[in-house]
Structure formats: structure tokens, C-alpha cells
Design a protein around this motif. Structure first.
Motif, PDB file in Angstrom:
ATOM      1  N   SER A   1       0.789  -1.496   0.171  1.00  0.00           N
ATOM      2  CA  SER A   1       0.374   0.372   0.471  1.00  0.00           C
ATOM      3  C   SER A   1       1.197   1.195  -0.100  1.00  0.00           C
ATOM      4  CB  SER A   1      -0.703  -0.093   1.387  1.00  0.00           C
ATOM      5  OG  SER A   1      -0.460   0.299   2.604  1.00  0.00           O
ATOM      6  N   TRP A   2       2.290   0.869   0.420  1.00  0.00           N
ATOM      7  CA  TRP A   2       2.927   1.989   0.647  1.00  0.00           C
ATOM      8  C   TRP A   2       2.910   2.850  -1.356  1.00  0.00           C
ATOM      9  CZ3 TRP A   2       6.774   2.279   4.966  1.00  0.00           C
ATOM     10  CH2 TRP A   2       6.697   1.792   5.692  1.00  0.00           C
ATOM     11  N   ARG A   3       3.005   4.637  -1.358  1.00  0.00           N
ATOM     12  CA  ARG A   3       3.373   4.793  -2.465  1.00  0.00           C
ATOM     13  C   ARG A   3       4.494   6.095  -2.972  1.00  0.00           C
ATOM     14  NH1 ARG A   3       0.416   1.041  -3.718  1.00  0.00           N
ATOM     15  NH2 ARG A   3      -1.496   0.565  -4.718  1.00  0.00           N
ATOM     16  N   PHE A   4       5.649   6.084  -3.173  1.00  0.00           N
ATOM     17  CA  PHE A   4       6.598   7.247  -3.373  1.00  0.00           C
ATOM     18  C   PHE A   4       5.651   8.130  -4.257  1.00  0.00           C
ATOM     19  CE2 PHE A   4       8.219   4.295  -0.755  1.00  0.00           C
ATOM     20  CZ  PHE A   4       8.786   4.172   0.409  1.00  0.00           C
ATOM     21  N   ILE A   5       5.956   9.495  -3.889  1.00  0.00           N
ATOM     22  CA  ILE A   5       5.896   9.967  -5.477  1.00  0.00           C
ATOM     23  C   ILE A   5       7.132  10.970  -5.615  1.00  0.00           C
ATOM     24  CG2 ILE A   5       5.223  12.633  -6.299  1.00  0.00           C
ATOM     25  CD1 ILE A   5       2.654  10.534  -5.799  1.00  0.00           C
ATOM     26  N   VAL A   6       7.835  10.011  -7.674  1.00  0.00           N
ATOM     27  CA  VAL A   6       8.901  10.229  -7.595  1.00  0.00           C
ATOM     28  C   VAL A   6       9.288  11.418  -8.493  1.00  0.00           C
ATOM     29  CG1 VAL A   6      11.133   9.538  -8.763  1.00  0.00           C
ATOM     30  CG2 VAL A   6       9.961   8.430  -7.176  1.00  0.00           C
ATOM     31  N   ALA A   7       9.942  12.789  -8.049  1.00  0.00           N
ATOM     32  CA  ALA A   7      10.406  14.083  -8.521  1.00  0.00           C
ATOM     33  C   ALA A   7      11.628  14.003  -8.977  1.00  0.00           C
ATOM     34  CB  ALA A   7       9.934  15.223  -7.967  1.00  0.00           C
ATOM     35  N   ILE A   8      12.008  14.338 -10.879  1.00  0.00           N
ATOM     36  CA  ILE A   8      13.010  14.704 -10.828  1.00  0.00           C
ATOM     37  C   ILE A   8      13.055  16.027 -11.880  1.00  0.00           C
ATOM     38  CG2 ILE A   8      15.035  13.530 -12.738  1.00  0.00           C
ATOM     39  CD1 ILE A   8      13.684  10.414 -12.585  1.00  0.00           C
ATOM     40  N   PRO A   9      13.977  16.483 -11.237  1.00  0.00           N
ATOM     41  CA  PRO A   9      13.861  17.809 -11.963  1.00  0.00           C
ATOM     42  C   PRO A   9      15.168  17.589 -12.767  1.00  0.00           C
ATOM     43  CG  PRO A   9      14.121  18.216  -9.511  1.00  0.00           C
ATOM     44  CD  PRO A   9      14.472  16.847  -9.707  1.00  0.00           C
ATOM     45  N   LYS A  10      14.650  18.382 -14.103  1.00  0.00           N
ATOM     46  CA  LYS A  10      14.582  17.894 -15.767  1.00  0.00           C
ATOM     47  C   LYS A  10      16.424  19.334 -15.598  1.00  0.00           C
ATOM     48  CE  LYS A  10      10.812  16.455 -17.734  1.00  0.00           C
ATOM     49  NZ  LYS A  10       9.446  17.068 -19.023  1.00  0.00           N
ATOM     50  N   GLY A  11      16.993  18.905 -16.596  1.00  0.00           N
ATOM     51  CA  GLY A  11      18.534  19.531 -16.744  1.00  0.00           C
ATOM     52  C   GLY A  11      19.478  19.626 -16.195  1.00  0.00           C
ATOM     53  N   LEU A  12      19.456  18.570 -14.626  1.00  0.00           N
ATOM     54  CA  LEU A  12      20.039  19.004 -13.522  1.00  0.00           C
ATOM     55  C   LEU A  12      21.146  17.665 -13.817  1.00  0.00           C
ATOM     56  CD1 LEU A  12      18.426  21.055 -10.466  1.00  0.00           C
ATOM     57  CD2 LEU A  12      20.054  21.931 -12.468  1.00  0.00           C
ATOM     58  N   GLN A  13      21.463  17.339 -12.348  1.00  0.00           N
ATOM     59  CA  GLN A  13      22.870  15.484 -12.688  1.00  0.00           C
ATOM     60  C   GLN A  13      23.434  16.027 -11.564  1.00  0.00           C
ATOM     61  OE1 GLN A  13      24.807  14.680 -16.440  1.00  0.00           O
ATOM     62  NE2 GLN A  13      22.955  13.041 -16.523  1.00  0.00           N
ATOM     63  N   GLY A  14      22.866  14.496 -10.925  1.00  0.00           N
ATOM     64  CA  GLY A  14      23.886  14.905  -9.685  1.00  0.00           C
ATOM     65  C   GLY A  14      25.285  13.959  -9.826  1.00  0.00           C
ATOM     66  N   LEU A  15      26.481  14.446  -8.790  1.00  0.00           N
ATOM     67  CA  LEU A  15      27.578  13.404  -9.350  1.00  0.00           C
ATOM     68  C   LEU A  15      27.425  11.767  -9.168  1.00  0.00           C
ATOM     69  CD1 LEU A  15      28.812  14.751  -5.614  1.00  0.00           C
ATOM     70  CD2 LEU A  15      28.907  16.470  -8.315  1.00  0.00           C
ATOM     71  N   ASP A  16      28.598  11.958 -10.687  1.00  0.00           N
ATOM     72  CA  ASP A  16      29.055  10.859 -11.047  1.00  0.00           C
ATOM     73  C   ASP A  16      29.673   9.846  -9.876  1.00  0.00           C
ATOM     74  OD1 ASP A  16      31.581  11.081 -11.245  1.00  0.00           O
ATOM     75  OD2 ASP A  16      30.656  11.385 -13.663  1.00  0.00           O
ATOM     76  N   GLU A  17      30.218   8.342  -9.950  1.00  0.00           N
ATOM     77  CA  GLU A  17      31.403   7.379  -9.264  1.00  0.00           C
ATOM     78  C   GLU A  17      32.665   8.348  -9.619  1.00  0.00           C
ATOM     79  OE1 GLU A  17      29.285   6.990 -11.921  1.00  0.00           O
ATOM     80  OE2 GLU A  17      28.580   4.940 -10.346  1.00  0.00           O
ATOM     81  N   GLN A  18      33.330   8.961  -9.965  1.00  0.00           N
ATOM     82  CA  GLN A  18      34.423   9.519  -9.969  1.00  0.00           C
ATOM     83  C   GLN A  18      34.686  11.060  -9.451  1.00  0.00           C
ATOM     84  OE1 GLN A  18      36.968   8.078 -11.295  1.00  0.00           O
ATOM     85  NE2 GLN A  18      35.880   6.351 -11.810  1.00  0.00           N
ATOM     86  N   GLN A  19      33.541  11.858  -9.357  1.00  0.00           N
ATOM     87  CA  GLN A  19      33.149  13.003  -8.821  1.00  0.00           C
ATOM     88  C   GLN A  19      33.225  12.879  -7.726  1.00  0.00           C
ATOM     89  OE1 GLN A  19      29.746  14.119 -10.858  1.00  0.00           O
ATOM     90  NE2 GLN A  19      30.720  15.789 -11.954  1.00  0.00           N
ATOM     91  N   GLU A  20      32.658  11.297  -7.252  1.00  0.00           N
ATOM     92  CA  GLU A  20      31.816  11.233  -5.544  1.00  0.00           C
ATOM     93  C   GLU A  20      33.215  11.033  -5.073  1.00  0.00           C
ATOM     94  OE1 GLU A  20      28.950   8.920  -5.055  1.00  0.00           O
ATOM     95  OE2 GLU A  20      30.112   7.165  -5.286  1.00  0.00           O
ATOM     96  N   LYS A  21      34.650   9.836  -5.647  1.00  0.00           N
ATOM     97  CA  LYS A  21      35.001   9.470  -4.338  1.00  0.00           C
ATOM     98  C   LYS A  21      36.480  10.228  -3.666  1.00  0.00           C
ATOM     99  CE  LYS A  21      35.922   4.998  -6.713  1.00  0.00           C
ATOM    100  NZ  LYS A  21      37.008   4.402  -7.964  1.00  0.00           N
ATOM    101  N   PRO A  22      36.307  11.787  -4.439  1.00  0.00           N
ATOM    102  CA  PRO A  22      37.524  12.227  -3.392  1.00  0.00           C
ATOM    103  C   PRO A  22      36.238  12.874  -2.738  1.00  0.00           C
ATOM    104  CG  PRO A  22      37.278  13.680  -5.352  1.00  0.00           C
ATOM    105  CD  PRO A  22      36.647  12.144  -5.517  1.00  0.00           C
ATOM    106  N   LEU A  23      35.572  13.264  -2.277  1.00  0.00           N
ATOM    107  CA  LEU A  23      34.531  14.024  -1.644  1.00  0.00           C
ATOM    108  C   LEU A  23      34.079  12.828  -0.764  1.00  0.00           C
ATOM    109  CD1 LEU A  23      31.812  15.150  -3.376  1.00  0.00           C
ATOM    110  CD2 LEU A  23      34.188  16.567  -2.954  1.00  0.00           C
ATOM    111  N   LEU A  24      34.564  11.594  -0.689  1.00  0.00           N
ATOM    112  CA  LEU A  24      34.201  11.174   0.007  1.00  0.00           C
ATOM    113  C   LEU A  24      35.156  10.062   1.105  1.00  0.00           C
ATOM    114  CD1 LEU A  24      30.823   9.598  -1.449  1.00  0.00           C
ATOM    115  CD2 LEU A  24      30.890  10.721   0.273  1.00  0.00           C
ATOM    116  N   SER A  25      36.596   9.944  -0.094  1.00  0.00           N
ATOM    117  CA  SER A  25      37.328   9.170   0.810  1.00  0.00           C
ATOM    118  C   SER A  25      37.771   9.135   1.991  1.00  0.00           C
ATOM    119  CB  SER A  25      38.719   9.193   0.078  1.00  0.00           C
ATOM    120  OG  SER A  25      39.153  10.526  -0.422  1.00  0.00           O
ATOM    121  N   MET A  26      37.324  10.353   2.485  1.00  0.00           N
ATOM    122  CA  MET A  26      38.091  10.815   3.615  1.00  0.00           C
ATOM    123  C   MET A  26      36.916  10.849   4.850  1.00  0.00           C
ATOM    124  SD  MET A  26      41.054   9.705   4.813  1.00  0.00           S
ATOM    125  CE  MET A  26      41.162  10.764   5.597  1.00  0.00           C
TER     126      MET A  26
END
Length: 325
Positions: free
Chosen positions: A170-195
Motif C-alpha cells: 500500500s505504500w506509494r512514493f511520488i518521485v520527482a526528477i527536475p529536468k536538466g540537472l544531474q547529481g555527481l557520478d562515481e568519479q566525482q564523488e570519490k575524492p569527496l567521500l574518501s575521508m
């Protein structure tokens, strides 16, 4: 003979721990029933790709074939998940291709071995676990070394499933994806998350919220209190990552969408992974329809162009067929 594999997107709900000094990035997430990956794969002497989507997947196919040390594959991509918007597209797509190839070429690799070969699970094991199991997942996090987070050296170092629970239909999620935007990919996130930094106050708040509120509500199938706890987790995690994304959310558009979801009656709302995808939880088809209508009107008012749709939890993992044609 060809193998057809289907898997679906996931929502990354944040972390129950960011760094306890020894364990980092204990993750929570869940599988949703759309958007989906659907691929048909055959043996071939070289890489051949038929892409029926508008999503760029060619490099992924080639890299999967190379990482598995295979001569080639003919891959027909029927459906794919939008890239770098917070829905786990890379893990779902690459694991789908790799599993099909493993079946075709008799590699006998399990999902964890495939994920390790494909270099998935560097931070979170949610994508791997939702691919295999579906449902709500808490993973075991990554073990930290003195020099921070490093690439897993074997499949056992990929986060394990610590808790897996089915979610109410019975649970539902409304998903909203703003157009024209992207989050970080794996290569971009690595230096931010390594420490990761240890913040004892933040850790205490996360542990208390998840252990005393979110998980008990899930066990009771209490969507309203699960949502309240989830919103708090999102704000705590967003506060930590504000130094990397310029605020508690990735962008102004996602922040406004989350506020609109909560104002429209969502029990809880947040940003999936690095965004920009946002989601809101309600219970029942009628409430979901009302919230979806509210979000269409709200998006027009705040001037955000956004793709909106309703999803249900997916309580099973990927599926596959072996066809002789």
C-alpha cells in the motif's frame, strides 16, 4: 540463445552512520518498481549494441565486456534508467548486462563477485542488494583504514546486507526528477567521500532516529512515523554533505520539491543519493493521486520543470529469462 534481464531503480535513503571511526557509510535504501532496465544479450565475437532508449549506455556495455574478459556481446537495450539523477542507473544496468553474460558464457559468478569485478560497492551496497533482493535494505557499511576509504580488495569487502525487509504494497512514493540537472557520478564523488569525518553528535542523532523511530515504524508497517523519521535522517545527512553540495540538498529545485511534497501531505520526503531526484512517501492509491496532483500544480507555481510519477516498492530482485530463439 539469448538472456533477457530486467531490474529496477532504487531510492538511496541516506546513512545511519557516516563515520564511527571504524565503519563508514552504513546505507539505507529500497527498490522501486520503475523506471526499469530491460536488456537482451547474446554471444558475439565483438560488441554490438542496439539502443532503443535515449540514454547513453554504450560505454557501459563495452566496459562490462572488457572487465569480464569476454570476446563480445550483442546487446539490445530495450529500457534503461536515467543517468546520474539518483536512481542507481549504473549499478542496475551494469549488473544486468554482466549477469546475462555470466549465464551465456557459463562464468558461474554470483552477484557479489560480479559487483566486485564491475567495481561496484565502493561506498554503498544498496544498488547491489536491491538488484539481488529488492525491498528495504540496510547494509553493513565499509570498513575504514587509516588512510580512509579504498577500493575493495575482494568481494567480502563490499557492504553486506545487514537487514532486508519487504515493504507494504500500500505504500506509494511520488518521485520527482527536475529536468536538466544531474547529481555527481562515481568519479566525482570519490575524492569527496574518501575521508569521512566523525561527528559524534550527528552520529548519535542518526543512530537514535533510525534505531528508535525508523526501524520500529517499519516493523509496525507504520508509514506515517517511518516517513517522519526518514525526513529527519535526510536533513541530518544533508547537513553533513552541505559542504559538498552547497546546502542540505543538491540544488534549489530539489529543496523546493521536498518542501512541496511535505506541504502536500507526504509523510516523509527527501533526496535520493546526490539527487536531483526527490521522493515523498504516502500510503494508499488515493493519497498518492492527490499528492501527485498537488505536485503538478506546485511545480508550475515555483517554476520548476520536473518529471513526476508514482511508484510502488519492489519487493523482489531482478528477473531473467533464457530464450532459445
Amino acid at each position: 540463445m539469448h538472456v533477457e534481464v530486467e531490474s529496477s531503480a532504487r531510492l538511496h535513503l541516506g546513512f545511519y552512520t557516516i563515520s564511527s571511526g571504524r565503519i563508514a557509510y552504513g546505507s539505507m535504501g529500497l527498490a522501486i518498481n520503475k523506471p526499469v532496465v530491460n536488456v537482451q544479450v547474446r554471444k558475439a565475437e565483438r560488441v554490438e549494441i542496439i539502443n532503443s532508449t535515449r540514454i547513453m549506455i554504450e560505454r557501459d556495455v563495452k566496459e562490462v565486456v572488457e572487465l569480464l574478459n569476454l570476446p563480445g556481446a550483442k546487446v539490445n537495450v530495450i529500457k534503461a534508467i536515467p543517468r546520474h539523477v539518483g536512481l542507481g542507473s549504473t549499478s542496475q544496468f551494469r549488473l544486468s548486462i554482466a549477469y546475462a553474460l555470466s549465464k551465456l558464457y557459463g562464468l558461474r559468478y554470483n552477484i557479489r563477485k560480479l559487483a566486485f569485478i564491475l567495481r561496484r560497492g565502493w561506498v554503498s551496497g544498496i544498488g547491489i542488494a536491491t538488484f539481488k533482493h529488492g525491498g528495504f535494505i540496510m547494509d553493513s557499511g565499509r570498513i575504514l583504514n587509516r588512510d580512509g576509504l579504498r577500493e575493495p580488495k575482494n568481494p567480502d569487502e563490499i557492504p553486506h546486507v545487514m537487514l532486508r525487509m519487504p515493504l507494504p504494497r500500500s505504500w506509494r512514493f511520488i518521485v520527482a526528477i527536475p529536468k536538466g540537472l544531474q547529481g555527481l557520478d562515481e568519479q566525482q564523488e570519490k575524492p569527496l567521500l574518501s575521508m569521512p569525518e566523525t561527528n559524534h553528535g550527528l552520529e548519535r542523532d542518526l543512530h537514535e532516529t533510525v534505531l528508535l523511530h525508523l526501524l520500529p515504524a517499519l516493523a509496525r508497517r507504520d508509514a506515517e512515523n517511518f516517513g517522519k523519521a526518514l525526513t529527519k535522517v535526510q536533513l541530518l545527512v544533508g547537513r553533513y554533505f552541505s559542504k559538498h553540495q552547497g546546502g542540505e540538498f543538491c540544488c534549489w529545485e530539489t529543496e523546493q520539491i521536498v518542501k512541496s511534497l511535505l506541504n502536500g501531505g507526504a509523510y516523509g520526503a527527501g533526496q535520493s543519493s546526490w539527487g536531483p531526484t526527490a521522493y515523498g512517501l504516502v500510503e494508499g492509491a488515493k493519497r498518492a493521486e492527490r499528492l501527485l496532483n498537488h505536485m503538478h500544480k506546485s511545480a508550475d507555481k515555483i517554476g520548476v520543470e520536473v518529471e513526476l510519477f508514482t511508484v510502488q516498492p519492489r519487493n523482489r530482485g531482478f528477473s531473467y529469462k533464457i530464450l532459445q530463439s
